[in-house]
Design a protein around this motif. Structure first.
Motif, mmCIF file in Angstrom:
data_model
loop_
_atom_site.group_PDB
_atom_site.id
_atom_site.type_symbol
_atom_site.label_atom_id
_atom_site.label_comp_id
_atom_site.label_asym_id
_atom_site.label_seq_id
_atom_site.Cartn_x
_atom_site.Cartn_y
_atom_site.Cartn_z
ATOM 1 N N LEU A 44 6.510 -1.526 -5.002
ATOM 2 C CA LEU A 44 5.508 -1.933 -5.984
ATOM 3 C C LEU A 44 6.121 -2.736 -7.117
ATOM 4 N N THR A 102 7.367 0.435 3.487
ATOM 5 C CA THR A 102 6.552 0.495 2.274
ATOM 6 C C THR A 102 7.072 -0.529 1.267
ATOM 7 N N ALA A 119 0.524 1.882 5.332
ATOM 8 C CA ALA A 119 0.667 3.250 4.844
ATOM 9 C C ALA A 119 0.091 4.185 5.908
ATOM 10 N N LYS A 124 -4.758 7.888 -10.480
ATOM 11 C CA LYS A 124 -3.599 7.904 -9.594
ATOM 12 C C LYS A 124 -2.761 6.652 -9.784
ATOM 13 N N GLU A 125 -1.537 6.704 -9.293
ATOM 14 C CA GLU A 125 -0.666 5.549 -9.380
ATOM 15 C C GLU A 125 -1.037 4.532 -8.293
ATOM 16 N N ARG A 126 -0.677 3.284 -8.565
ATOM 17 C CA ARG A 126 -0.902 2.251 -7.574
ATOM 18 C C ARG A 126 -0.010 2.520 -6.365
ATOM 19 N N GLU A 127 -0.556 2.309 -5.173
ATOM 20 C CA GLU A 127 0.201 2.604 -3.968
ATOM 21 C C GLU A 127 0.101 1.473 -2.951
ATOM 22 N N PHE A 128 1.116 1.410 -2.106
ATOM 23 C CA PHE A 128 1.162 0.428 -1.033
ATOM 24 C C PHE A 128 0.126 0.775 0.034
ATOM 25 N N GLN A 131 -5.258 1.289 -6.234
ATOM 26 C CA GLN A 131 -5.109 2.283 -7.293
ATOM 27 C C GLN A 131 -6.425 3.007 -7.475
ATOM 28 N N PHE A 171 -2.200 -3.463 -2.161
ATOM 29 C CA PHE A 171 -1.965 -2.198 -2.842
ATOM 30 C C PHE A 171 -3.306 -1.700 -3.368
#
Length: 124
Positions: A108, A105, A60, A42-46, A38, A36
Motif C-alpha cells: 500500500l 499483495t 486478496a 478499517k485500514e485500506r487493503e489490497f 477501505q 485497493f
C-alpha cells in the motif's frame, strides 16, 4: 499519471459490478496497477493487482474466485469485475499505479499514484 476511478454504486448481495480506472498523462510508461479498498473504520487493503504486461494477476484471498482484474491498453483503462458481491465488500475502492514491479499483495505504502475512490455498497 493521473487515475480516475468510476463505476461504484449500491447493489444487492449476489449482484455484479464493474469498476473502471481511466489513466491519463504519461501512460506510455509501464505501470503496475492495482485496486485497493477501505471499509468504514478499517485500514485500506489490497484487493487485486496486475503487472505492466498484464500477464500476472494477484488477488486478496477474500476476493479470489469472485473478482477479476484486467487492463485495456488501447483505452488506458483498468477494470475490476466484481461478481457474487457480499455485504463485506462494501468499501471505497481506489485504483493505484506504480512503476515498480510487485507480486502477491501489493504494498500500500509504495504505490505512488492514486485515483479518487469510488463507493461500493452491497446490501444484504
Amino acid at each position: 499519471v493521473q487515475l480516475q476511478a468510476s463505476g461504484g454504486g449500491l447493489v444487492q448481495a449476489g449482484d455484479s459490478l464493474r469498476l473502471s480506472c481511466a489513466a491519463s498523462g504519461r501512460t506510455g510508461s509501464s505501470y503496475t496497477m492495482g485496486w485497493f479498498r477501505q471499509a468504514p473504520g478499517k485500514e485500506r487493503e489490497f484487493v487485486a493487482g496486475i503487472n505492466d504486461s498484464g500477464g500476472r494477476r494477484y488477488y486478496a484471498d477474500s476476493v479470489k474466485g469472485r473478482f477479476s482484474i484486467s487492463k485495456d491498453y488501447a483505452k488506458n483503462t483498468l477494470y475490476l469485475q466484481m461478481n457474487s458481491l457480499k455485504p463485506e465488500d462494501t468499501a471505497v475502492y481506489y485504483c493505484a499505479a506504480d512503476r515498480a514491479s510487485y507480486s502477491g499483495t501489493y504494498p500500500l505504502g509504495r504505490m505512488n499514484y492514486w485515483g479518487k475512490g469510488t463507493q461500493v455498497t452491497v446490501s444484504s
